[in-house]
Design an enzyme around this catalytic site. Structure first.
Site, short mmCIF file in Angstrom:
data_model
loop_
_atom_site.label_atom_id
_atom_site.label_comp_id
_atom_site.label_asym_id
_atom_site.label_seq_id
_atom_site.Cartn_x
_atom_site.Cartn_y
_atom_site.Cartn_z
N TYR A 34 11.02 20.15 0.84
CA TYR A 34 11.30 20.13 -0.12
C TYR A 34 10.68 21.49 -1.00
O TYR A 34 10.49 21.28 -2.28
CB TYR A 34 10.58 18.77 -1.42
N ARG B 194 26.72 10.91 -0.96
CA ARG B 194 26.08 11.17 -2.23
C ARG B 194 26.70 9.58 -2.94
O ARG B 194 26.11 8.89 -4.16
CB ARG B 194 26.42 12.98 -3.06
N ARG C 145 21.28 3.04 -4.11
CA ARG C 145 20.20 3.32 -5.04
C ARG C 145 19.38 1.90 -5.92
O ARG C 145 18.79 1.75 -6.04
CB ARG C 145 20.00 4.24 -5.28
N GLU D 67 19.01 21.35 6.59
CA GLU D 67 18.62 19.75 6.79
C GLU D 67 18.60 19.87 8.21
O GLU D 67 17.86 18.86 8.55
CB GLU D 67 19.45 19.14 5.62
P1 GDP Z 1 18.79 13.58 -5.32
O1 GDP Z 1 18.88 15.06 -4.39
O2 GDP Z 1 19.50 12.98 -5.91
O3 GDP Z 1 17.91 12.97 -4.31
O4 GDP Z 1 17.82 14.39 -6.26
P2 GDP Z 1 16.72 15.58 -6.48
O5 GDP Z 1 17.11 17.15 -5.36
O6 GDP Z 1 16.83 16.61 -7.63
O7 GDP Z 1 15.29 15.00 -6.26
C1 GDP Z 1 14.90 15.38 -4.89
C2 GDP Z 1 14.21 13.95 -5.13
O8 GDP Z 1 13.56 14.03 -5.72
C3 GDP Z 1 14.54 13.18 -5.59
O9 GDP Z 1 15.04 11.72 -5.24
C4 GDP Z 1 13.24 11.70 -6.74
O10 GDP Z 1 13.01 11.42 -5.44
C5 GDP Z 1 12.68 12.83 -7.13
N1 GDP Z 1 12.47 13.82 -8.59
C6 GDP Z 1 13.88 14.15 -8.61
N2 GDP Z 1 13.91 14.49 -10.18
C7 GDP Z 1 12.79 13.71 -10.55
C8 GDP Z 1 12.00 13.76 -12.16
O11 GDP Z 1 12.18 13.56 -12.65
N3 GDP Z 1 10.73 13.21 -11.99
C9 GDP Z 1 10.00 12.32 -10.17
N4 GDP Z 1 9.31 11.13 -10.70
N5 GDP Z 1 10.66 12.04 -9.37
C10 GDP Z 1 11.70 12.57 -8.99
#
Ligand code: GDP
Length: 137
Positions: free
Chosen positions: A49, A85, A102, A126
């Protein structure tokens, strides 16, 4: 044919819904080309990450991802990245459409059940992060 990386996160593994989530992929026409259950180290989660390292939620995200084992899989099929997705639903389960993974299995934006690559290019990186070529077939 396209490949994408899926992670069933610690909350969903702890709930015992690995099989139910893999069934969503297979029922939608995605083939499981590789899969394994692993416990990430802090170093693994921070590296995976790294793109979010400056975000306020980074430490919570890393703590969560190492809180228990995860199941990483390579999914293969036509349009696999977008298809996965769509199956996953929005990052925040409160905003996820009914019938998505989800919406059905996630608790909140931290514990949101699954990860999926967001582009074909990121998917290649990845997949190589977790799997050797000989593990994918
Ligand atoms: P994804 O691709 O839908 O998983 O989302 P992202 O790549 O933007 O973010 C990675 C992960 O970080 C997400 O799956 C969430 O678990 C976490 N995350 C993202 N945005 C937030 C946020 O605003 N707050 C919190 N607490 N966790 C977040």
């Amino acid at each position: 044919m396209e490949r994408t990386l899926s992670i069933i996160k610690p909350d969903a593994v702890a709930k015992g819904v690995i099989g139910k989530i893999l069934d969503r992929f297979e029922s939608a026409g995605l083939r499981v080309a590789a899969t394994k259950k692993i416990q990430l180290t802090r170093q693994d989660a921070e590296a995976f990450y790294a793109i979010h390292a400056e975000r306020p939620f980074f430490n919570d995200l890393v703590d969560f991802m190492i809180s228990g084992p995860v199941v990483v899989s390579v999914l293969e099929g036509e349009g696999a990245v977008l298809k996965n997705r769509d199956l996953m639903g929005a990052t925040d389960p409160k905003e996820a459409e009914a019938g998505t993974i989800r919406a059905d299995f996630a608790e909140n934006i931290d514990a949101n059940a699954v990860h999926g690559s967001d582009s074909a290019e990121n998917a290649v990186n990845e997949i190589h992060f977790f799997f050797a070529d000989r593990e994918i077939s």
